[in-house]
Design an enzyme around this catalytic site. Structure first.
Site, PDB file in Angstrom:
ATOM      1  CG  ASN A   1      -0.233  -0.092   2.805  1.00  0.00           C
ATOM      2  OD1 ASN A   1       0.428   0.813   2.934  1.00  0.00           O
ATOM      3  ND2 ASN A   1      -0.303  -1.178   3.254  1.00  0.00           N
ATOM      4  CE1 TYR A   2       0.334   3.828  -4.549  1.00  0.00           C
ATOM      5  CE2 TYR A   2      -1.986   3.632  -4.142  1.00  0.00           C
ATOM      6  CZ  TYR A   2      -0.775   3.476  -5.049  1.00  0.00           C
ATOM      7  OH  TYR A   2      -1.343   3.150  -6.263  1.00  0.00           O
TER       8      TYR A   2
END
Ligand code: C5P
Length: 218
Positions: free
Chosen positions: A23-24
């Site tokens: 994920n970011y």
């Protein structure tokens, strides 16, 4: 000296030897919490997912770093450390699902679609919430895209958090990778909203709230 466990960064869930689900999360909010806790005189146990570590100073007095990759590794590290600390802030963006099977060889392109079956990971917050003693403070984060307040309040209860920090993905300048954040701190009886600030200033607000909670149970 008060001891705190902080989790930060994303987890990577392996699909095959060269691919993962991630994920970011940049780890910036977690590292801001680490910096401000150290300044405030805490001894910090940081459990850190895969981040660009050149961005952060991980060699600091009173800071111990445990590097992890997957949600399962983060779970193991947190379960071992949590009984030794006074409080914990769970800032990591932990994968909720991980591949049910990891291919030992690189998956080849074939057919019209590829289906990867996922199984749920252990929820670290729920697990720590269950073993939390009356002398420990446990806090978490909620990053929401819709029904923010209700979702955050549900998480506060479900994960047995003493307070939860809500950041909304829709807010300009807030959330993943930005250096600023806009938070609301929610406990069973309180709700405090703050304006857009640097992540370090957000961390100061969070630690001020944490110190109050620590005092209340001391
Ligand atoms: O349910 P959700 O992932 O949105 O909850 C966010 C909070 O729960 C964060 O504090 C996060 O660090 C924590 N969490 C966790 N273990 C998971 C998933 C989330 O500790 N498997």
């Amino acid at each position: 000296m008060k001891r705190i466990l902080i989790t930060a960064g994303p987890t990577y869930e392996k699909i095959d030897p060269v691919r993962f689900i991630g994920n970011y999360s940049s780890g910036k909010m977690g590292m801001a919490l680490v910096d401000e806790c150290l300044k405030d005189g805490y001894e910090v146990e940081l459990v850190l997912g895969v981040v660009e570590s050149s961005m952060f100073d991980l060699n600091q007095k009173n800071l111990k770093v445990t590097h992890v990759v997957s949600a399962e590794e983060m779970y193991g590290a947190c379960m071992a450390i949590f009984p030794t600390v006074d409080c914990a802030i769970l800032c990591a963006a932990v994968a909720d699902f991980t591949p049910a099977e990891v291919s030992t060889t690189k998956i080849k392109r074939k057919g019209d679609e590829l289906v990867i079956r996922l199984k749920p990971t252990n929820d670290i917050a729920v697990a720590l919430g269950k073993i939390k003693t009356s002398k420990q403070v446990l806090a978490g984060f909620a990053l929401e895209t819709n029904d923010e307040m209700q979702n955050a309040r549900d998480k506060l209860k479900r994960k047995n958090f003493d307070f939860i920090v809500l950041n909304k993905l829709g807010d300009a300048g807030a959330g993943f990778r930005y250096d600023t954040n806009k938070i609301t701190i929610i406990s069973e009886t309180e709700e405090k909203s703050f304006p857009l600030k640097s992540k370090n200033d957000c961390a100061k607000d969070i630690i001020a709230f944490l110190n109050l909670k620590n005092l209340q149970i001391a």
